[in-house]
Write a protein that holds these residues in place. Structure first.
Motif, mmCIF file in Angstrom:
data_model
loop_
_atom_site.group_PDB
_atom_site.id
_atom_site.type_symbol
_atom_site.label_atom_id
_atom_site.label_comp_id
_atom_site.label_asym_id
_atom_site.label_seq_id
_atom_site.Cartn_x
_atom_site.Cartn_y
_atom_site.Cartn_z
ATOM 1 N N ARG A 53 -1.381 36.413 10.382
ATOM 2 C CA ARG A 53 -1.550 35.998 12.225
ATOM 3 C C ARG A 53 -0.218 35.869 12.789
ATOM 4 O O ARG A 53 0.630 35.173 11.949
ATOM 5 C CB ARG A 53 -2.472 34.823 12.219
ATOM 6 N N ALA A 54 -0.087 36.402 13.821
ATOM 7 C CA ALA A 54 1.180 36.128 14.781
ATOM 8 C C ALA A 54 1.104 35.954 16.136
ATOM 9 O O ALA A 54 0.341 36.425 16.672
ATOM 10 C CB ALA A 54 2.077 37.343 14.456
ATOM 11 N N THR A 55 1.877 34.949 16.600
ATOM 12 C CA THR A 55 1.978 34.691 18.005
ATOM 13 C C THR A 55 3.516 35.134 18.362
ATOM 14 O O THR A 55 4.577 34.656 17.828
ATOM 15 C CB THR A 55 1.655 33.313 18.427
ATOM 16 N N VAL A 56 3.698 35.862 19.460
ATOM 17 C CA VAL A 56 4.740 36.368 19.891
ATOM 18 C C VAL A 56 5.178 36.381 21.315
ATOM 19 O O VAL A 56 3.900 36.314 22.062
ATOM 20 C CB VAL A 56 5.012 37.922 19.197
ATOM 21 N N LYS A 57 6.074 36.413 21.726
ATOM 22 C CA LYS A 57 6.614 36.565 23.309
ATOM 23 C C LYS A 57 7.072 37.977 23.373
ATOM 24 O O LYS A 57 8.109 38.201 22.764
ATOM 25 C CB LYS A 57 7.514 35.676 23.625
ATOM 26 N N ILE A 58 6.636 38.813 24.357
ATOM 27 C CA ILE A 58 6.877 40.194 24.641
ATOM 28 C C ILE A 58 8.100 40.141 25.854
ATOM 29 O O ILE A 58 7.200 39.753 26.787
ATOM 30 C CB ILE A 58 6.127 41.351 24.554
ATOM 31 N N ALA A 59 9.210 40.620 25.825
ATOM 32 C CA ALA A 59 10.083 40.926 27.138
ATOM 33 C C ALA A 59 9.960 42.373 27.594
ATOM 34 O O ALA A 59 9.855 43.056 26.833
ATOM 35 C CB ALA A 59 11.479 40.487 26.745
ATOM 36 N N TYR A 60 9.773 42.345 28.769
ATOM 37 C CA TYR A 60 9.559 43.817 29.350
ATOM 38 C C TYR A 60 10.044 43.907 30.826
ATOM 39 O O TYR A 60 9.995 42.819 31.559
ATOM 40 C CB TYR A 60 8.144 44.300 29.437
ATOM 41 N N ARG A 61 10.423 44.765 31.091
ATOM 42 C CA ARG A 61 11.131 45.178 32.712
ATOM 43 C C ARG A 61 9.813 45.618 33.599
ATOM 44 O O ARG A 61 8.899 46.378 33.062
ATOM 45 C CB ARG A 61 12.006 46.207 32.642
ATOM 46 N N GLN A 62 9.845 44.881 34.653
ATOM 47 C CA GLN A 62 8.630 45.309 35.873
ATOM 48 C C GLN A 62 9.238 45.950 36.878
ATOM 49 O O GLN A 62 10.300 45.663 37.273
ATOM 50 C CB GLN A 62 7.837 43.895 36.212
#
Length: 79
Positions: A53-62
């Motif tokens: 299992r993994a918990t991640v934070k994903i960065a993206y451009r809006q």
């Protein structure tokens, strides 16, 4: 830049769990820029790992509306 948190799991390893987390938000995030792995853990079956299992934070451009698009809406009333 925006950030969204996601969770994923896989039977084949940590990398697959991270990829599953990214895929879980694919409808909300078109083009991820970066991923930060925050937490990794596993479910056990005796001494064998049953599920990664993994918990991640994903960065993206809006996308941001251009000033011309905002001005076409007309003046805002203050009342």
């Amino acid at each position: 830049m925006r950030i969204i948190e996601a969770h994923g799991s896989a039977r084949s390893g940590w990398e697959a769990a991270v990829k599953a987390a990214i895929k879980s938000v694919a409808a909300e995030v078109e083009r991820p820029v970066a991923v930060e792995v925050g937490r990794l853990w596993a479910d056990l079956d005796g001494s064998a790992i049953r599920l990664y299992r993994a918990t991640v934070k994903i960065a993206y451009r809006q996308a941001i509306a251009s000033p011309q698009a905002a001005s076409r809406k007309g003046p805002r009333s203050l009342g």
